[in-house]
Write a protein that holds these residues in place. Structure first.
Motif, PDB file in Angstrom:
ATOM      1  N   LEU A  37      21.147  39.929  22.270  1.00 52.83           N
ATOM      2  CA  LEU A  37      21.647  40.982  23.148  1.00 52.83           C
ATOM      3  C   LEU A  37      22.961  40.519  23.751  1.00 52.83           C
ATOM      4  N   LEU A  38      24.028  41.231  23.449  1.00 53.33           N
ATOM      5  CA  LEU A  38      25.345  40.935  24.001  1.00 53.33           C
ATOM      6  C   LEU A  38      25.514  41.754  25.271  1.00 53.33           C
ATOM      7  N   VAL A  39      26.005  41.106  26.322  1.00 54.42           N
ATOM      8  CA  VAL A  39      26.128  41.770  27.614  1.00 54.42           C
ATOM      9  C   VAL A  39      27.547  41.625  28.133  1.00 54.42           C
ATOM     10  N   HIS A  40      28.115  42.747  28.542  1.00 61.29           N
ATOM     11  CA  HIS A  40      29.412  42.750  29.214  1.00 61.29           C
ATOM     12  C   HIS A  40      29.226  43.464  30.544  1.00 61.29           C
ATOM     13  N   ILE A  41      29.698  42.841  31.604  1.00 59.03           N
ATOM     14  CA  ILE A  41      29.543  43.422  32.935  1.00 59.03           C
ATOM     15  C   ILE A  41      30.901  43.881  33.436  1.00 59.03           C
ATOM     16  N   VAL A  42      30.989  45.152  33.812  1.00 53.91           N
ATOM     17  CA  VAL A  42      32.180  45.668  34.476  1.00 53.91           C
ATOM     18  C   VAL A  42      31.955  45.434  35.964  1.00 53.91           C
ATOM     19  N   ASP A  43      32.758  44.533  36.515  1.00 53.59           N
ATOM     20  CA  ASP A  43      32.607  44.153  37.916  1.00 53.59           C
ATOM     21  C   ASP A  43      33.183  45.261  38.792  1.00 53.59           C
ATOM     22  N   THR A  44      32.319  46.111  39.292  1.00 48.59           N
ATOM     23  CA  THR A  44      32.771  47.277  40.071  1.00 48.59           C
ATOM     24  C   THR A  44      33.384  46.871  41.402  1.00 48.59           C
ATOM     25  N   ARG A  45      33.130  45.643  41.835  1.00 53.23           N
ATOM     26  CA  ARG A  45      33.756  45.191  43.085  1.00 53.23           C
ATOM     27  C   ARG A  45      35.269  45.132  42.940  1.00 53.23           C
ATOM     28  N   ALA A  46      35.755  44.929  41.731  1.00 53.57           N
ATOM     29  CA  ALA A  46      37.197  44.864  41.509  1.00 53.57           C
ATOM     30  C   ALA A  46      37.858  46.212  41.780  1.00 53.57           C
ATOM     31  N   PHE A  47      37.104  47.289  41.630  1.00 57.54           N
ATOM     32  CA  PHE A  47      37.668  48.621  41.835  1.00 57.54           C
ATOM     33  C   PHE A  47      37.614  49.064  43.294  1.00 57.54           C
ATOM     34  N   GLN A  48      36.820  48.390  44.103  1.00 58.90           N
ATOM     35  CA  GLN A  48      36.668  48.789  45.501  1.00 58.90           C
ATOM     36  C   GLN A  48      37.946  48.593  46.305  1.00 58.90           C
ATOM     37  N   ASN A  49      38.802  47.677  45.871  1.00 57.67           N
ATOM     38  CA  ASN A  49      40.035  47.409  46.604  1.00 57.67           C
ATOM     39  C   ASN A  49      41.195  48.290  46.163  1.00 57.67           C
ATOM     40  N   VAL A  50      40.981  49.102  45.163  1.00 60.40           N
ATOM     41  CA  VAL A  50      42.044  49.983  44.690  1.00 60.40           C
ATOM     42  C   VAL A  50      42.046  51.222  45.563  1.00 60.40           C
ATOM     43  N   SER A  51      43.136  51.412  46.297  1.00 60.03           N
ATOM     44  CA  SER A  51      43.176  52.509  47.267  1.00 60.03           C
ATOM     45  C   SER A  51      43.099  53.877  46.587  1.00 60.03           C
ATOM     46  N   VAL A  61      38.271  51.077  31.101  1.00 61.49           N
ATOM     47  CA  VAL A  61      37.668  49.759  30.975  1.00 61.49           C
ATOM     48  C   VAL A  61      36.418  49.843  30.105  1.00 61.49           C
ATOM     49  N   THR A  62      35.622  50.874  30.302  1.00 64.21           N
ATOM     50  CA  THR A  62      34.403  51.053  29.525  1.00 64.21           C
ATOM     51  C   THR A  62      34.715  51.288  28.048  1.00 64.21           C
ATOM     52  N   GLU A  89      27.081  46.890  31.462  1.00 65.68           N
ATOM     53  CA  GLU A  89      26.489  47.143  32.767  1.00 65.68           C
ATOM     54  C   GLU A  89      27.574  47.151  33.830  1.00 65.68           C
ATOM     55  N   TYR A  90      27.231  47.684  34.987  1.00 64.51           N
ATOM     56  CA  TYR A  90      28.184  47.793  36.090  1.00 64.51           C
ATOM     57  C   TYR A  90      27.581  47.133  37.315  1.00 64.51           C
ATOM     58  N   GLY A  91      28.380  46.338  38.012  1.00 64.25           N
ATOM     59  CA  GLY A  91      27.889  45.681  39.216  1.00 64.25           C
ATOM     60  C   GLY A  91      28.427  44.277  39.332  1.00 64.25           C
ATOM     61  N   ALA A  92      27.698  43.439  40.039  1.00 65.87           N
ATOM     62  CA  ALA A  92      28.071  42.040  40.226  1.00 65.87           C
ATOM     63  C   ALA A  92      27.555  41.240  39.030  1.00 65.87           C
TER      64      ALA A  92
END
Length: 165
Positions: A37-51, A61-62, A89-92
């Motif tokens: 199982l290959l897993v890639h995580i999109v770190d949604t915290r990176a988007f929280q700082n984008v105004s 990105v997806t 997946e999305y998250g930390a």
């Protein structure tokens, strides 16, 4: 008793270290006749700082991640693996890799690249690898060597277009 892994998770993020972990995961999955199982995580915290947060950014990105993951799946299948899948997946990344997916997918081995962070970076932002090794409910194999068993962090990184000869 010989340990045999049946459900192997490998985390891929585009880094050189993750690429080596992926290649070694193919070999381990082959030897164990295991699901990979290959897993890639999109770190949604990176988007929280984008105004001016825009869902189009996440979609871009997806889309890029889907293409990359499909290429990884093809590489694994070309190497002879029959049971390869991926998830985005999305998250930390730390908690998704260490806790969420292993519980949901009955993972018995996580393979992850050794961090490329220096000591100061690890202190400030932490290491996904360090967290996974502490918190995962299953075995974790930290890949520190390349396919020739030379230390990954000591080897020359992939050549970039700027330094190719």
């Amino acid at each position: 008793m010989l340990q045999q892994y049946k459900h192997i998770l490998v985390a891929v993020d585009g880094s050189y270290e993750a690429e080596i972990a992926f290649k070694k995961a193919i070999a381990v999955a082959q030897r164990n006749d295991a699901e990979l199982l290959l897993v890639h995580i999109v770190d949604t915290r990176a988007f929280q700082n984008v105004s001016s947060f825009d869902s189009a950014m996440v979609e871009q990105v997806t889309a890029a991640a889907k293409k990359t993951m499909a290429d990884y799946v093809q590489t694994a299948e070309d190497a002879g693996l029959k049971n390869v899948s991926y998830t985005i997946e999305y998250g930390a990344p730390k908690t998704v890799i260490a806790r969420d997916i292993p519980k949901e997918r009955n993972i018995d081995l996580i393979m992850i690249g050794a961090t490329g962070l220096n000591a100061v970076e690890r202190l400030l932002i932490g290491s996904v690898t360090a967290y996974v090794t502490r918190e995962a409910p299953c075995d974790v194999l930290v890949v520190r060597t390349d396919l020739e068993n030379k230390p990954v962090l000591a080897t020359t990184k992939k050549p970039s277009p700027d330094n190719e000869q």
